[in-house]
Design a protein around this motif. Structure first.
Motif, PDB file in Angstrom:
ATOM      1  N   TRP A 125       0.814  -1.215   0.000  1.00 45.48           N
ATOM      2  CA  TRP A 125       0.000   0.000   0.000  1.00 45.48           C
ATOM      3  C   TRP A 125       0.855   1.276   0.000  1.00 45.48           C
ATOM      4  CZ3 TRP A 125      -2.124  -4.503   1.663  1.00 45.48           C
ATOM      5  CH2 TRP A 125      -3.430  -4.782   1.265  1.00 45.48           C
ATOM      6  N   GLY A 126       2.164   1.100   0.101  1.00 45.79           N
ATOM      7  CA  GLY A 126       3.045   2.262   0.103  1.00 45.79           C
ATOM      8  C   GLY A 126       2.809   3.187   1.274  1.00 45.79           C
ATOM      9  N   PHE A 127       2.323   2.617   2.360  1.00 40.65           N
ATOM     10  CA  PHE A 127       1.998   3.423   3.541  1.00 40.65           C
ATOM     11  C   PHE A 127       3.114   3.278   4.570  1.00 40.65           C
ATOM     12  CE2 PHE A 127      -0.118   4.258   7.592  1.00 40.65           C
ATOM     13  CZ  PHE A 127      -0.888   5.368   7.293  1.00 40.65           C
ATOM     14  N   GLN A 128       3.653   4.405   5.004  1.00 36.72           N
ATOM     15  CA  GLN A 128       4.775   4.380   5.942  1.00 36.72           C
ATOM     16  C   GLN A 128       4.271   4.321   7.381  1.00 36.72           C
ATOM     17  OE1 GLN A 128       7.644   7.435   4.932  1.00 36.72           O
ATOM     18  NE2 GLN A 128       8.245   7.573   7.080  1.00 36.72           N
ATOM     19  N   VAL A 129       4.242   3.125   7.925  1.00 38.70           N
ATOM     20  CA  VAL A 129       3.619   2.898   9.228  1.00 38.70           C
ATOM     21  C   VAL A 129       4.452   3.497  10.355  1.00 38.70           C
ATOM     22  CG1 VAL A 129       2.874   1.153  10.870  1.00 38.70           C
ATOM     23  CG2 VAL A 129       2.543   0.767   8.431  1.00 38.70           C
ATOM     24  N   GLN A 130       3.784   4.255  11.222  1.00 38.60           N
ATOM     25  CA  GLN A 130       4.473   4.821  12.389  1.00 38.60           C
ATOM     26  C   GLN A 130       4.001   4.170  13.677  1.00 38.60           C
ATOM     27  OE1 GLN A 130       3.702   8.991  12.265  1.00 38.60           O
ATOM     28  NE2 GLN A 130       5.357   9.420  10.813  1.00 38.60           N
TER      29      GLN A 130
ATOM     30  N   CYS B 100      -3.638   8.715   7.834  1.00 41.62           N
ATOM     31  CA  CYS B 100      -2.448   9.539   7.622  1.00 41.62           C
ATOM     32  C   CYS B 100      -2.386  10.639   8.680  1.00 41.62           C
ATOM     33  CB  CYS B 100      -2.458  10.160   6.226  1.00 41.62           C
ATOM     34  SG  CYS B 100      -0.990  11.172   5.923  1.00 41.62           S
ATOM     35  N   VAL B 101      -1.250  10.696   9.364  1.00 44.65           N
ATOM     36  CA  VAL B 101      -1.120  11.696  10.428  1.00 44.65           C
ATOM     37  C   VAL B 101      -0.815  13.083   9.869  1.00 44.65           C
ATOM     38  CG1 VAL B 101      -0.382  10.011  12.161  1.00 44.65           C
ATOM     39  CG2 VAL B 101       1.336  11.187  10.781  1.00 44.65           C
ATOM     40  N   GLU B 102      -0.472  13.139   8.569  1.00 42.18           N
ATOM     41  CA  GLU B 102      -0.214  14.426   7.925  1.00 42.18           C
ATOM     42  C   GLU B 102      -1.509  15.069   7.446  1.00 42.18           C
ATOM     43  OE1 GLU B 102       2.396  16.351   7.452  1.00 42.18           O
ATOM     44  OE2 GLU B 102       3.724  15.022   8.573  1.00 42.18           O
ATOM     45  N   CYS B 103      -2.189  14.355   6.550  1.00 39.60           N
ATOM     46  CA  CYS B 103      -3.353  14.960   5.886  1.00 39.60           C
ATOM     47  C   CYS B 103      -4.679  14.461   6.435  1.00 39.60           C
ATOM     48  CB  CYS B 103      -3.287  14.702   4.381  1.00 39.60           C
ATOM     49  SG  CYS B 103      -3.485  12.960   3.928  1.00 39.60           S
ATOM     50  N   GLY B 104      -4.647  13.466   7.310  1.00 42.35           N
ATOM     51  CA  GLY B 104      -5.889  12.994   7.905  1.00 42.35           C
ATOM     52  C   GLY B 104      -6.702  12.047   7.042  1.00 42.35           C
ATOM     53  N   SER B 105      -6.216  11.732   5.863  1.00 45.84           N
ATOM     54  CA  SER B 105      -6.967  10.833   4.973  1.00 45.84           C
ATOM     55  C   SER B 105      -7.061   9.435   5.586  1.00 45.84           C
ATOM     56  CB  SER B 105      -6.278  10.740   3.618  1.00 45.84           C
ATOM     57  OG  SER B 105      -5.092   9.997   3.733  1.00 45.84           O
ATOM     58  N   VAL B 106      -8.120   8.736   5.237  1.00 47.45           N
ATOM     59  CA  VAL B 106      -8.331   7.376   5.736  1.00 47.45           C
ATOM     60  C   VAL B 106      -8.515   6.436   4.551  1.00 47.45           C
ATOM     61  CG1 VAL B 106      -9.779   5.872   7.123  1.00 47.45           C
ATOM     62  CG2 VAL B 106      -9.442   8.236   7.821  1.00 47.45           C
ATOM     63  N   THR B 135      -5.971  -0.358  13.087  1.00 47.82           N
ATOM     64  CA  THR B 135      -5.709   0.915  12.414  1.00 47.82           C
ATOM     65  C   THR B 135      -4.215   1.196  12.448  1.00 47.82           C
ATOM     66  OG1 THR B 135      -7.835   1.734  13.201  1.00 47.82           O
ATOM     67  CG2 THR B 135      -6.276   3.363  12.388  1.00 47.82           C
ATOM     68  N   PHE B 136      -3.682   1.571  11.292  1.00 46.21           N
ATOM     69  CA  PHE B 136      -2.286   1.994  11.249  1.00 46.21           C
ATOM     70  C   PHE B 136      -2.236   3.505  11.144  1.00 46.21           C
ATOM     71  CE2 PHE B 136      -2.012  -2.370   9.618  1.00 46.21           C
ATOM     72  CZ  PHE B 136      -1.031  -2.860  10.455  1.00 46.21           C
ATOM     73  N   HIS B 137      -1.328   4.084  11.877  1.00 43.20           N
ATOM     74  CA  HIS B 137      -1.096   5.521  11.786  1.00 43.20           C
ATOM     75  C   HIS B 137       0.243   5.706  11.097  1.00 43.20           C
ATOM     76  CE1 HIS B 137      -4.062   6.447  15.131  1.00 43.20           C
ATOM     77  NE2 HIS B 137      -3.984   5.131  15.118  1.00 43.20           N
ATOM     78  N   GLY B 138       0.313   6.624  10.169  1.00 42.70           N
ATOM     79  CA  GLY B 138       1.572   6.844   9.470  1.00 42.70           C
ATOM     80  C   GLY B 138       1.410   7.860   8.359  1.00 42.70           C
ATOM     81  N   ILE B 139       2.285   7.759   7.369  1.00 41.53           N
ATOM     82  CA  ILE B 139       2.283   8.729   6.274  1.00 41.53           C
ATOM     83  C   ILE B 139       1.811   8.055   4.996  1.00 41.53           C
ATOM     84  CG2 ILE B 139       3.650  10.476   5.086  1.00 41.53           C
ATOM     85  CD1 ILE B 139       4.023  10.919   7.955  1.00 41.53           C
ATOM     86  N   CYS B 140       0.798   8.616   4.396  1.00 39.84           N
ATOM     87  CA  CYS B 140       0.246   8.021   3.172  1.00 39.84           C
ATOM     88  C   CYS B 140       1.156   8.318   1.977  1.00 39.84           C
ATOM     89  CB  CYS B 140      -1.164   8.536   2.913  1.00 39.84           C
ATOM     90  SG  CYS B 140      -1.231  10.242   2.350  1.00 39.84           S
ATOM     91  N   LYS B 141       0.917   7.588   0.923  1.00 39.75           N
ATOM     92  CA  LYS B 141       1.717   7.712  -0.302  1.00 39.75           C
ATOM     93  C   LYS B 141       1.847   9.165  -0.751  1.00 39.75           C
ATOM     94  CE  LYS B 141       1.610   3.811  -3.466  1.00 39.75           C
ATOM     95  NZ  LYS B 141       0.692   3.031  -4.300  1.00 39.75           N
ATOM     96  N   GLN B 142       0.731   9.857  -0.858  1.00 47.40           N
ATOM     97  CA  GLN B 142       0.729  11.230  -1.355  1.00 47.40           C
ATOM     98  C   GLN B 142       1.607  12.130  -0.501  1.00 47.40           C
ATOM     99  OE1 GLN B 142      -2.192   9.393  -1.070  1.00 47.40           O
ATOM    100  NE2 GLN B 142      -2.069   8.923  -3.261  1.00 47.40           N
ATOM    101  N   CYS B 143       1.450  12.024   0.816  1.00 51.83           N
ATOM    102  CA  CYS B 143       2.218  12.896   1.696  1.00 51.83           C
ATOM    103  C   CYS B 143       3.703  12.555   1.660  1.00 51.83           C
ATOM    104  CB  CYS B 143       1.679  12.809   3.120  1.00 51.83           C
ATOM    105  SG  CYS B 143       0.079  13.609   3.285  1.00 51.83           S
ATOM    106  N   GLN B 144       4.035  11.311   1.423  1.00 53.78           N
ATOM    107  CA  GLN B 144       5.448  10.934   1.289  1.00 53.78           C
ATOM    108  C   GLN B 144       6.059  11.649   0.090  1.00 53.78           C
ATOM    109  OE1 GLN B 144       6.276   6.617   1.477  1.00 53.78           O
ATOM    110  NE2 GLN B 144       4.415   6.434   2.695  1.00 53.78           N
ATOM    111  N   LYS B 145       5.293  11.662  -1.003  1.00 55.38           N
ATOM    112  CA  LYS B 145       5.756  12.352  -2.217  1.00 55.38           C
ATOM    113  C   LYS B 145       5.970  13.838  -1.959  1.00 55.38           C
ATOM    114  CE  LYS B 145       3.511   9.430  -5.653  1.00 55.38           C
ATOM    115  NZ  LYS B 145       2.167   9.357  -6.220  1.00 55.38           N
ATOM    116  N   SER B 146       4.992  14.480  -1.353  1.00 56.50           N
ATOM    117  CA  SER B 146       5.101  15.921  -1.110  1.00 56.50           C
ATOM    118  C   SER B 146       6.280  16.215  -0.200  1.00 56.50           C
ATOM    119  CB  SER B 146       3.823  16.463  -0.457  1.00 56.50           C
ATOM    120  OG  SER B 146       2.724  15.643  -0.717  1.00 56.50           O
ATOM    121  N   ALA B 147       6.523  15.346   0.763  1.00 54.63           N
ATOM    122  CA  ALA B 147       7.639  15.555   1.697  1.00 54.63           C
ATOM    123  C   ALA B 147       8.964  15.557   0.944  1.00 54.63           C
ATOM    124  CB  ALA B 147       7.636  14.465   2.758  1.00 54.63           C
ATOM    125  N   VAL B 148       9.088  14.661  -0.018  1.00 54.55           N
ATOM    126  CA  VAL B 148      10.313  14.591  -0.808  1.00 54.55           C
ATOM    127  C   VAL B 148      10.521  15.896  -1.579  1.00 54.55           C
ATOM    128  CG1 VAL B 148      11.462  13.446  -2.737  1.00 54.55           C
ATOM    129  CG2 VAL B 148      10.258  12.081  -1.012  1.00 54.55           C
TER     130      VAL B 148
END
Lengths: 151, 151
Positions: A125-130, B100-106, B135-148
DNA sequence: TATTAAATTATAATTATTTTAAATATCTAC
DNA sequence: GTAGATATTTAAAATAATTATAATTTAATA
């Protein structure tokens, strides 16, 4: 116990927070009741025994702060209140819970059962689990026994 | 859609509950927004578009009822409100979530990733699993891209 | 289509949590 | 040790989420 309080004091100071008597009393309650899953109200009543002048709002603020610092984890078992669970020393992951739908008891699982699952989530899922929250709902050992008896 | 409403109607009747227009409107909203994780308030506002005279308390009662009948699952992502998630047709288990802990998306995960873990819990803890919440908390694909990008 | 139990409405009550502003106390540096 | 800057607490009120109440209405059955 004192050792853990010292550590928490340092954690607070490193972010320039103070260890007030109210905060210390709150932390002590959490340490003493480490196996429990206390609500803010529960904590408040217990802290009041040590520090009768404390206000509920202070307890909420303290728990929120400890939560930010990852000293406690905030969980919700669906009964309308947040509960606060002290992180085990050195634990990399939040532990899991077994909630009995019969008697309401909550058991903890320290073992990390999600290593493989997290790898899959990361890869597929490309999700970075924290962090994670895993709770099982079902029938605990004790209630299974009683059910057999009454059948 | 109509087919699923019919099924839910039968489920209600089998327990001698009625399918009122208010309940039907609520179910329709849940079906239309199946991918979302609506709070009671969210549902209320959407149902009001179809049935303006409905009251918030009715929405709460309906969601509670649907929850009892296992038509929806009540979840809590720790933001203070309960959310209601329609069970997929024929799903044996409640699906998992990536918050996603960045954007809140589920995001939802349909695959049952817990089969092995549940066997272990059953065997080693003697706990009879009925349901789970993962439930996993972390950074979603989109937010990982923006962070880069911004680094 | 009349009946009856179930459901809804509107409002009020509860419960959980957060905010505010004034008063107090902690820690750091001297 | 103590002053001072800043963080924190208190107490009370505000907000937000959810549930209960009592009178009225309505869905499904015979």
């Amino acid at each position: 116990m004192e050792h853990r309080i010292e550590r928490i004091k340092k954690q607070l100071h490193s972010q320039s927070y103070k260890l007030t008597p109210q905060r210390e009393a709150t932390v002590r309650v959490l340490l003493e009741r480490e196996e429990d899953h206390l609500s803010a109200e529960d904590v408040y009543l217990l802290v009041k025994e040590k520090a009768p002048e404390i206000g509920l709002a202070t307890v909420y603020r303290t728990l929120e702060l400890l939560s930010e610092l990852k000293i406690v984890d905030k969980i919700n078992f669906g009964d309308g209140v947040s509960r606060y669970d002290l992180r085990k020393e050195g634990a990399k992951h939040f532990h899991h819970h077994l909630v009995c739908v019969e008697c309401g008891s909550v058991e903890e699982i320290e073992n990390d059962l999600l290593e493989d699952v997290e790898k899959i989530v990361q890869r597929d899922w490309g999700f970075q689990v924290q962090d994670h929250r895993l709770t099982f709902h079902g029938i605990c050992k004790q209630c299974q026994k009683s059910a057999v008896k009454t059948t």
